[in-house]
Design a protein around this motif. Structure first.
Motif, PDB file in Angstrom:
ATOM      1  N   ARG A 236       0.835  -1.209   0.000  1.00  0.00           N
ATOM      2  CA  ARG A 236       0.000   0.000   0.000  1.00  0.00           C
ATOM      3  C   ARG A 236       0.871   1.260   0.000  1.00  0.00           C
ATOM      4  O   ARG A 236       0.603   2.217  -0.731  1.00  0.00           O
ATOM      5  CB  ARG A 236      -0.926  -0.007   1.213  1.00  0.00           C
ATOM      6  N   LYS A 237       1.947   1.235   0.776  1.00  0.00           N
ATOM      7  CA  LYS A 237       2.864   2.371   0.820  1.00  0.00           C
ATOM      8  C   LYS A 237       3.548   2.573  -0.538  1.00  0.00           C
ATOM      9  O   LYS A 237       3.688   3.702  -1.017  1.00  0.00           O
ATOM     10  CB  LYS A 237       3.917   2.150   1.905  1.00  0.00           C
ATOM     11  N   LEU A 238       3.955   1.479  -1.159  1.00  0.00           N
ATOM     12  CA  LEU A 238       4.588   1.562  -2.474  1.00  0.00           C
ATOM     13  C   LEU A 238       3.614   2.099  -3.520  1.00  0.00           C
ATOM     14  O   LEU A 238       3.986   2.931  -4.359  1.00  0.00           O
ATOM     15  CB  LEU A 238       5.112   0.190  -2.897  1.00  0.00           C
ATOM     16  N   ILE A 239       2.369   1.680  -3.463  1.00  0.00           N
ATOM     17  CA  ILE A 239       1.356   2.168  -4.403  1.00  0.00           C
ATOM     18  C   ILE A 239       1.141   3.663  -4.215  1.00  0.00           C
ATOM     19  O   ILE A 239       1.011   4.413  -5.195  1.00  0.00           O
ATOM     20  CB  ILE A 239       0.044   1.374  -4.227  1.00  0.00           C
ATOM     21  N   GLU A 240       1.123   4.124  -2.960  1.00  0.00           N
ATOM     22  CA  GLU A 240       0.977   5.561  -2.705  1.00  0.00           C
ATOM     23  C   GLU A 240       2.172   6.337  -3.250  1.00  0.00           C
ATOM     24  O   GLU A 240       2.009   7.430  -3.808  1.00  0.00           O
ATOM     25  CB  GLU A 240       0.807   5.828  -1.204  1.00  0.00           C
ATOM     26  N   GLU A 241       3.383   5.786  -3.114  1.00  0.00           N
ATOM     27  CA  GLU A 241       4.573   6.435  -3.662  1.00  0.00           C
ATOM     28  C   GLU A 241       4.498   6.514  -5.180  1.00  0.00           C
ATOM     29  O   GLU A 241       4.879   7.524  -5.783  1.00  0.00           O
ATOM     30  CB  GLU A 241       5.838   5.681  -3.248  1.00  0.00           C
ATOM     31  N   ILE A 242       4.000   5.449  -5.810  1.00  0.00           N
ATOM     32  CA  ILE A 242       3.867   5.435  -7.269  1.00  0.00           C
ATOM     33  C   ILE A 242       2.848   6.475  -7.718  1.00  0.00           C
ATOM     34  O   ILE A 242       3.073   7.208  -8.688  1.00  0.00           O
ATOM     35  CB  ILE A 242       3.488   4.024  -7.764  1.00  0.00           C
ATOM     36  N   LYS A 243       1.730   6.570  -7.002  1.00  0.00           N
ATOM     37  CA  LYS A 243       0.714   7.573  -7.346  1.00  0.00           C
ATOM     38  C   LYS A 243       1.272   8.984  -7.184  1.00  0.00           C
ATOM     39  O   LYS A 243       1.006   9.857  -8.016  1.00  0.00           O
ATOM     40  CB  LYS A 243      -0.530   7.395  -6.479  1.00  0.00           C
ATOM     41  N   ALA A 244       2.047   9.228  -6.122  1.00  0.00           N
ATOM     42  CA  ALA A 244       2.636  10.550  -5.905  1.00  0.00           C
ATOM     43  C   ALA A 244       3.646  10.880  -6.999  1.00  0.00           C
ATOM     44  O   ALA A 244       3.700  12.013  -7.480  1.00  0.00           O
ATOM     45  CB  ALA A 244       3.301  10.610  -4.530  1.00  0.00           C
ATOM     46  N   ASP A 245       4.434   9.892  -7.401  1.00  0.00           N
ATOM     47  CA  ASP A 245       5.412  10.108  -8.463  1.00  0.00           C
ATOM     48  C   ASP A 245       4.719  10.376  -9.790  1.00  0.00           C
ATOM     49  O   ASP A 245       5.154  11.226 -10.566  1.00  0.00           O
ATOM     50  CB  ASP A 245       6.329   8.896  -8.581  1.00  0.00           C
ATOM     51  N   LYS A 246       3.643   9.676 -10.033  1.00  0.00           N
ATOM     52  CA  LYS A 246       2.879   9.866 -11.276  1.00  0.00           C
ATOM     53  C   LYS A 246       2.261  11.261 -11.316  1.00  0.00           C
ATOM     54  O   LYS A 246       2.192  11.885 -12.376  1.00  0.00           O
ATOM     55  CB  LYS A 246       1.796   8.791 -11.358  1.00  0.00           C
ATOM     56  N   ALA A 247       1.853  11.773 -10.157  1.00  0.00           N
ATOM     57  CA  ALA A 247       1.261  13.107 -10.079  1.00  0.00           C
ATOM     58  C   ALA A 247       2.323  14.202 -10.084  1.00  0.00           C
ATOM     59  O   ALA A 247       1.994  15.375 -10.213  1.00  0.00           O
ATOM     60  CB  ALA A 247       0.405  13.225  -8.819  1.00  0.00           C
ATOM     61  N   GLY A 248       3.598  13.825  -9.927  1.00  0.00           N
ATOM     62  CA  GLY A 248       4.681  14.800  -9.948  1.00  0.00           C
ATOM     63  C   GLY A 248       5.000  15.388  -8.592  1.00  0.00           C
ATOM     64  O   GLY A 248       5.728  16.368  -8.490  1.00  0.00           O
ATOM     65  N   LYS A 249       4.488  14.809  -7.519  1.00  0.00           N
ATOM     66  CA  LYS A 249       4.724  15.331  -6.168  1.00  0.00           C
ATOM     67  C   LYS A 249       6.020  14.815  -5.560  1.00  0.00           C
ATOM     68  O   LYS A 249       6.569  15.428  -4.668  1.00  0.00           O
ATOM     69  CB  LYS A 249       3.558  14.948  -5.255  1.00  0.00           C
ATOM     70  N   SER A 250       6.506  13.679  -6.039  1.00  0.00           N
ATOM     71  CA  SER A 250       7.697  13.056  -5.454  1.00  0.00           C
ATOM     72  C   SER A 250       8.950  13.478  -6.216  1.00  0.00           C
ATOM     73  O   SER A 250       8.965  13.492  -7.441  1.00  0.00           O
ATOM     74  CB  SER A 250       7.557  11.534  -5.491  1.00  0.00           C
ATOM     75  N   LYS A 251      10.008  13.816  -5.474  1.00  0.00           N
ATOM     76  CA  LYS A 251      11.267  14.210  -6.098  1.00  0.00           C
ATOM     77  C   LYS A 251      12.306  13.093  -6.009  1.00  0.00           C
ATOM     78  O   LYS A 251      13.214  13.020  -6.818  1.00  0.00           O
ATOM     79  CB  LYS A 251      11.811  15.474  -5.422  1.00  0.00           C
ATOM     80  N   ASN A 252      12.189  12.246  -5.005  1.00  0.00           N
ATOM     81  CA  ASN A 252      13.152  11.169  -4.806  1.00  0.00           C
ATOM     82  C   ASN A 252      12.766   9.952  -5.646  1.00  0.00           C
ATOM     83  O   ASN A 252      11.586   9.692  -5.872  1.00  0.00           O
ATOM     84  CB  ASN A 252      13.196  10.755  -3.332  1.00  0.00           C
ATOM     85  N   PRO A 253      13.765   9.162  -6.088  1.00  0.00           N
ATOM     86  CA  PRO A 253      13.432   7.930  -6.808  1.00  0.00           C
ATOM     87  C   PRO A 253      12.778   6.913  -5.858  1.00  0.00           C
ATOM     88  O   PRO A 253      13.078   6.880  -4.669  1.00  0.00           O
ATOM     89  CB  PRO A 253      14.784   7.424  -7.309  1.00  0.00           C
ATOM     90  N   ILE A 254      11.900   6.110  -6.403  1.00  0.00           N
ATOM     91  CA  ILE A 254      11.199   5.098  -5.606  1.00  0.00           C
ATOM     92  C   ILE A 254      12.098   3.870  -5.510  1.00  0.00           C
ATOM     93  O   ILE A 254      12.495   3.298  -6.515  1.00  0.00           O
ATOM     94  CB  ILE A 254       9.856   4.725  -6.267  1.00  0.00           C
TER      95      ILE A 254
END
Length: 131
Positions: A44-62
């Motif tokens: 679930r945490k990984l899916i949330e990170e993927i969604k944030a990265d897809k939306a452009g909110k995440s700067k760090n690599p997953i």
């Protein structure tokens, strides 16, 4: 002409808009069973990170150790660094990966490359000159 991707006859844009229940019916039995049994906290945490990265909110690599996450249509286009047992290997998710486990795309062992036999490798090599 470039062939458009479709998963079991359904184009990618329809897959992304499809409800999870209908999407699960398209998957093979192993993936369907894994998804219907529930999603663990780590996934679930990984899916949330993927969604944030897809939306452009995440700067760090997953980065993840989770190799048994099934690729869903909304994950397409994201790069995830999956642990191979020794290092993190980047995997860019493509439409052809939908329905497969993310760990299938990272090798966990290297190909064996044998060098030349050294001194002491066999009984006959005792009598071979070093130069």
């Amino acid at each position: 002409m470039v062939k458009e991707f479709d998963y079991r006859g359904i184009p990618l844009d329809q897959l992304q808009n499809m409800s999870l229940e209908k999407l699960f019916e398209l998957f093979p039995a192993r993936a369907r069973r894994s998804l219907t049994r529930g999603i663990t906290d780590g996934k679930r945490k990984l899916i949330e990170e993927i969604k944030a990265d897809k939306a452009g909110k995440s700067k760090n690599p997953i980065k993840t150790h989770i190799r048994d996450l099934i690729v869903l249509p909304y994950m397409v286009g994201v790069t995830v660094n999956v642990f191979s047992g020794k290092e993190f290997v980047p995997v860019t998710i493509t439409p052809q990966m939908i329905g497969h486990f993310i760990g299938e795309y990272v090798r966990t062992n290297k190909r064996v490359v044998h060098g030349a036999p050294g001194v002491g490798a066999s009984r006959s090599s005792l009598y071979v000159p070093l130069k």
